[in-house]
Write an enzyme that holds these catalytic residues in place. Sequence first.
Site, PDB file in Angstrom:
ATOM      1  N   ASP A  99      55.870  65.100  -4.165  1.00  0.00           N
ATOM      2  CA  ASP A  99      55.288  65.207  -2.827  1.00  0.00           C
ATOM      3  C   ASP A  99      56.366  65.080  -1.752  1.00  0.00           C
ATOM      4  OD1 ASP A  99      53.298  65.609  -1.027  1.00  0.00           O
ATOM      5  OD2 ASP A  99      52.206  63.752  -1.449  1.00  0.00           O
ATOM      6  N   ASN A 151      46.090  73.176   0.671  1.00  0.00           N
ATOM      7  CA  ASN A 151      47.233  74.005   0.256  1.00  0.00           C
ATOM      8  C   ASN A 151      46.962  74.782  -1.029  1.00  0.00           C
ATOM      9  OD1 ASN A 151      48.585  73.035   2.463  1.00  0.00           O
ATOM     10  ND2 ASN A 151      49.626  71.395   1.332  1.00  0.00           N
ATOM     11  N   HIS A 189      54.060  62.646   3.789  1.00  0.00           N
ATOM     12  CA  HIS A 189      53.272  63.888   3.922  1.00  0.00           C
ATOM     13  C   HIS A 189      51.937  63.649   4.647  1.00  0.00           C
ATOM     14  CE1 HIS A 189      52.131  67.775   1.518  1.00  0.00           C
ATOM     15  NE2 HIS A 189      52.012  67.925   2.829  1.00  0.00           N
ATOM     16  N   LYS A 232      59.157  66.579  18.510  1.00  0.00           N
ATOM     17  CA  LYS A 232      58.270  67.384  19.356  1.00  0.00           C
ATOM     18  C   LYS A 232      57.475  66.473  20.299  1.00  0.00           C
ATOM     19  CE  LYS A 232      57.689  71.273  19.350  1.00  0.00           C
ATOM     20  NZ  LYS A 232      58.384  72.416  20.020  1.00  0.00           N
ATOM     21  N   TYR A 278      60.484  65.720  12.567  1.00  0.00           N
ATOM     22  CA  TYR A 278      60.107  66.917  13.339  1.00  0.00           C
ATOM     23  C   TYR A 278      59.040  66.575  14.370  1.00  0.00           C
ATOM     24  CZ  TYR A 278      57.422  71.136  14.446  1.00  0.00           C
ATOM     25  OH  TYR A 278      56.724  72.120  15.120  1.00  0.00           O
ATOM     26  N   SER A 279      57.928  65.968  13.903  1.00  0.00           N
ATOM     27  CA  SER A 279      56.836  65.726  14.855  1.00  0.00           C
ATOM     28  C   SER A 279      57.229  64.677  15.899  1.00  0.00           C
ATOM     29  CB  SER A 279      55.543  65.356  14.131  1.00  0.00           C
ATOM     30  OG  SER A 279      55.724  64.265  13.267  1.00  0.00           O
ATOM     31  N   THR A 319      53.078  71.282  18.984  1.00  0.00           N
ATOM     32  CA  THR A 319      52.384  71.327  17.699  1.00  0.00           C
ATOM     33  C   THR A 319      51.294  70.260  17.612  1.00  0.00           C
ATOM     34  OG1 THR A 319      52.749  70.795  15.360  1.00  0.00           O
ATOM     35  CG2 THR A 319      54.336  69.917  16.878  1.00  0.00           C
ATOM     36  N   ASP A 320      50.325  70.491  16.732  1.00  0.00           N
ATOM     37  CA  ASP A 320      49.294  69.460  16.499  1.00  0.00           C
ATOM     38  C   ASP A 320      49.856  68.278  15.701  1.00  0.00           C
ATOM     39  OD1 ASP A 320      49.548  70.700  14.003  1.00  0.00           O
ATOM     40  OD2 ASP A 320      47.411  71.104  13.736  1.00  0.00           O
ATOM     41  N   GLU A 321      51.079  68.461  15.128  1.00  0.00           N
ATOM     42  CA  GLU A 321      51.622  67.396  14.281  1.00  0.00           C
ATOM     43  C   GLU A 321      51.965  66.138  15.076  1.00  0.00           C
ATOM     44  OE1 GLU A 321      54.302  68.786  11.205  1.00  0.00           O
ATOM     45  OE2 GLU A 321      53.427  70.784  11.291  1.00  0.00           O
TER      46      GLU A 321
HETATM   47  P1  NAD Z   1      61.233  79.206  14.119  1.00  0.00           P
HETATM   48  O1  NAD Z   1      62.031  78.149  13.428  1.00  0.00           O
HETATM   49  O2  NAD Z   1      60.784  80.404  13.365  1.00  0.00           O
HETATM   50  O3  NAD Z   1      62.070  79.754  15.363  1.00  0.00           O
HETATM   51  C1  NAD Z   1      62.815  78.922  16.199  1.00  0.00           C
HETATM   52  C2  NAD Z   1      63.732  79.806  17.048  1.00  0.00           C
HETATM   53  O4  NAD Z   1      64.463  78.948  17.957  1.00  0.00           O
HETATM   54  C3  NAD Z   1      64.780  80.560  16.222  1.00  0.00           C
HETATM   55  O5  NAD Z   1      64.889  81.890  16.683  1.00  0.00           O
HETATM   56  C4  NAD Z   1      66.069  79.791  16.480  1.00  0.00           C
HETATM   57  O6  NAD Z   1      67.234  80.595  16.395  1.00  0.00           O
HETATM   58  C5  NAD Z   1      65.836  79.294  17.908  1.00  0.00           C
HETATM   59  N1  NAD Z   1      66.618  78.084  18.218  1.00  0.00           N
HETATM   60  C6  NAD Z   1      66.714  76.958  17.458  1.00  0.00           C
HETATM   61  N2  NAD Z   1      67.548  76.083  18.059  1.00  0.00           N
HETATM   62  C7  NAD Z   1      67.947  76.666  19.225  1.00  0.00           C
HETATM   63  C8  NAD Z   1      68.796  76.253  20.286  1.00  0.00           C
HETATM   64  N3  NAD Z   1      69.398  75.045  20.253  1.00  0.00           N
HETATM   65  N4  NAD Z   1      68.976  77.079  21.326  1.00  0.00           N
HETATM   66  C9  NAD Z   1      68.383  78.311  21.352  1.00  0.00           C
HETATM   67  N5  NAD Z   1      67.582  78.760  20.375  1.00  0.00           N
HETATM   68  C10 NAD Z   1      67.366  77.941  19.325  1.00  0.00           C
HETATM   69  O7  NAD Z   1      60.038  78.427  14.776  1.00  0.00           O
HETATM   70  P2  NAD Z   1      58.526  78.908  15.043  1.00  0.00           P
HETATM   71  O8  NAD Z   1      57.718  78.633  13.837  1.00  0.00           O
HETATM   72  O9  NAD Z   1      58.556  80.261  15.628  1.00  0.00           O
HETATM   73  O10 NAD Z   1      58.086  77.853  16.145  1.00  0.00           O
HETATM   74  C11 NAD Z   1      58.314  78.105  17.530  1.00  0.00           C
HETATM   75  C12 NAD Z   1      57.798  76.927  18.336  1.00  0.00           C
HETATM   76  O11 NAD Z   1      56.410  76.748  18.071  1.00  0.00           O
HETATM   77  C13 NAD Z   1      58.470  75.602  17.992  1.00  0.00           C
HETATM   78  O12 NAD Z   1      58.666  74.895  19.192  1.00  0.00           O
HETATM   79  C14 NAD Z   1      57.461  74.900  17.109  1.00  0.00           C
HETATM   80  O13 NAD Z   1      57.569  73.496  17.232  1.00  0.00           O
HETATM   81  C15 NAD Z   1      56.158  75.410  17.676  1.00  0.00           C
HETATM   82  N6  NAD Z   1      55.021  75.462  16.740  1.00  0.00           N
HETATM   83  C16 NAD Z   1      55.154  76.097  15.529  1.00  0.00           C
HETATM   84  C17 NAD Z   1      54.062  76.176  14.684  1.00  0.00           C
HETATM   85  C18 NAD Z   1      54.154  76.910  13.367  1.00  0.00           C
HETATM   86  O14 NAD Z   1      53.182  76.883  12.589  1.00  0.00           O
HETATM   87  N7  NAD Z   1      55.234  77.594  13.046  1.00  0.00           N
HETATM   88  C19 NAD Z   1      52.841  75.602  15.058  1.00  0.00           C
HETATM   89  C20 NAD Z   1      52.735  74.964  16.297  1.00  0.00           C
HETATM   90  C21 NAD Z   1      53.838  74.919  17.143  1.00  0.00           C
HETATM   91  P1  TYD Z   2      54.648  73.977   6.058  1.00  0.00           P
HETATM   92  O1  TYD Z   2      54.437  75.445   6.001  1.00  0.00           O
HETATM   93  O2  TYD Z   2      56.035  73.447   5.847  1.00  0.00           O
HETATM   94  O3  TYD Z   2      54.045  73.479   7.446  1.00  0.00           O
HETATM   95  P2  TYD Z   2      53.805  71.958   7.998  1.00  0.00           P
HETATM   96  O4  TYD Z   2      54.479  71.002   7.107  1.00  0.00           O
HETATM   97  O5  TYD Z   2      54.461  72.015   9.349  1.00  0.00           O
HETATM   98  O6  TYD Z   2      52.329  71.796   8.050  1.00  0.00           O
HETATM   99  O7  TYD Z   2      53.706  73.297   4.971  1.00  0.00           O
HETATM  100  C1  TYD Z   2      52.305  73.486   4.992  1.00  0.00           C
HETATM  101  C2  TYD Z   2      51.724  72.633   3.890  1.00  0.00           C
HETATM  102  O8  TYD Z   2      52.152  73.146   2.617  1.00  0.00           O
HETATM  103  C3  TYD Z   2      52.186  71.188   3.916  1.00  0.00           C
HETATM  104  O9  TYD Z   2      51.107  70.342   3.527  1.00  0.00           O
HETATM  105  C4  TYD Z   2      53.288  71.119   2.872  1.00  0.00           C
HETATM  106  C5  TYD Z   2      52.858  72.160   1.858  1.00  0.00           C
HETATM  107  N1  TYD Z   2      53.945  72.853   1.134  1.00  0.00           N
HETATM  108  C6  TYD Z   2      53.934  72.916  -0.268  1.00  0.00           C
HETATM  109  O10 TYD Z   2      53.023  72.377  -0.934  1.00  0.00           O
HETATM  110  N2  TYD Z   2      54.955  73.564  -0.890  1.00  0.00           N
HETATM  111  C7  TYD Z   2      55.982  74.148  -0.210  1.00  0.00           C
HETATM  112  O11 TYD Z   2      56.916  74.713  -0.843  1.00  0.00           O
HETATM  113  C8  TYD Z   2      55.966  74.103   1.234  1.00  0.00           C
HETATM  114  C9  TYD Z   2      57.062  74.742   2.028  1.00  0.00           C
HETATM  115  C10 TYD Z   2      54.920  73.451   1.855  1.00  0.00           C
END
Ligand code: NAD
Ligand code: TYD
Length: 359
Positions: A296, A261, A300, A166, A162-163, A136-138
């Site tokens: 907040d 947002n 954040h 990662k 989380y970040s 992630t970019d985070e």
């Molecule tokens: P998600 O939470 O929707 O899915 C995660 C999946 O991993 C789920 O199916 C869950 O059951 C599985 N999982 C969790 N723990 C596990 C374990 N211990 N063993 C096996 N499976 C397990 O997540 P996502 O949004 O699809 O993100 C996927 C990846 O992409 C992550 O690594 C996340 O850090 C990265 N990512 C996400 C975003 C985003 O915007 N969602 C952006 C950049 C990178």
């Molecule tokens: P999110 O979708 O949780 O992604 P990330 O925190 O990984 O960027 O949140 C996106 C942005 O939206 C973040 O600045 C937090 C904000 N947010 C709200 O304002 N209200 C909400 O209920 C949620 C889930 C997120």
Amino acid sequence: MRTYLVTGGAGFIGSNYIHYIIGRYGDSIRVINVDSLTYAGNPENLADIEKRSNYTFVHADICDAEAMRKLFLENDINRVVHFAAESHVDRSIRNPDVFVKTNVLGTLNLLNAARAAWEQPDGSYPDDHKFLHVSTDEVYGSLSEPDTYFYETTKYDPHSPYSASKASSDFMVKAYMDTYGFPANITNCSNNYGPYQFPEKLIPLMINNALAGKPMPVYGDGLNIRDWLYVEDHCRGIDLVQEKGKLFETYNIGGHNERCNIDIVKTIISTLREILPDDDPRKAHISEDLITYVEDRKGHDRRYAIAPDKIKAETGWYPETAFEDGIRKTIRWYLENEAWMEHVTSGAYQQYYKEMYGA
Ligand code: NAD
Ligand code: TYD
């Protein structure tokens, strides 16, 4: 026949990625999806794929060393695409431990299993065996100056559990590349949106609440900025990095689509009002009156923005989906898949929502 091991393939991006590679390569590849099915994993996301003869689902935890060893032993795996993770910042603030377990130790476990299967006696690796770690970019922290961007060379500065988890997993992948010559890539992507995203994240949560006539909870002043990328563009980027990128390199993936947002929330409201037919009773209650500013998020991050120059130059990737189209497609998908939303918001989600947002 090339075999892909996709971890976390029942989640949001993982299931979109499996749809993407099956659509692109058809029966010329095999796909093994390993997922422990946490609250975020949903086999329904792959209902149209599960009966294919070139697709196998394995219900296992990436932290289970024996299960991962067996997977590599029993299958000639050429590609690993590693999505499995705990992925929600708010959950990481409440319960960091599982983020370290899955994201850091689970990744280490997977690296060990792949290395044990792939490394040859002379320390080299067979051609065409590659591990892609999806990150992630985070990990880069928060941008405070306007017109500044995250590059692959930007110093890591994670703030949330989380970040930080990662970032730790990225460093572990990097350590395996540097120490063992382990054939890997890392991708750091911006915020994704699209079909099958669990409604704990901003966009599906807001769509769901608007349709239900519930308050739309905006954290702080609503002016935090994220760089939104349509999920299919991310999936194509991952594939291009494995096919055209240079091994051992990191690639940033992002859409140059920075939005705050509150603008996202207002776009969801106006798009829903535009798409819903006039006789849909929900249309009457969908308005900006639902917007509710709430406390907040702790720590954040203010702004994320990716510079995708390297992936563009080296693989030809670019974000094909304009936000205006992507958000329409996404909203339409949620409107056409209300049963999916009902299934994922029953049960444990209700408890999560109450704890997070109050009654
Ligand atoms: P998600 O939470 O929707 O899915 C995660 C999946 O991993 C789920 O199916 C869950 O059951 C599985 N999982 C969790 N723990 C596990 C374990 N211990 N063993 C096996 N499976 C397990 O997540 P996502 O949004 O699809 O993100 C996927 C990846 O992409 C992550 O690594 C996340 O850090 C990265 N990512 C996400 C975003 C985003 O915007 N969602 C952006 C950049 C990178
Ligand atoms: P999110 O979708 O949780 O992604 P990330 O925190 O990984 O960027 O949140 C996106 C942005 O939206 C973040 O600045 C937090 C904000 N947010 C709200 O304002 N209200 C909400 O209920 C949620 C889930 C997120």
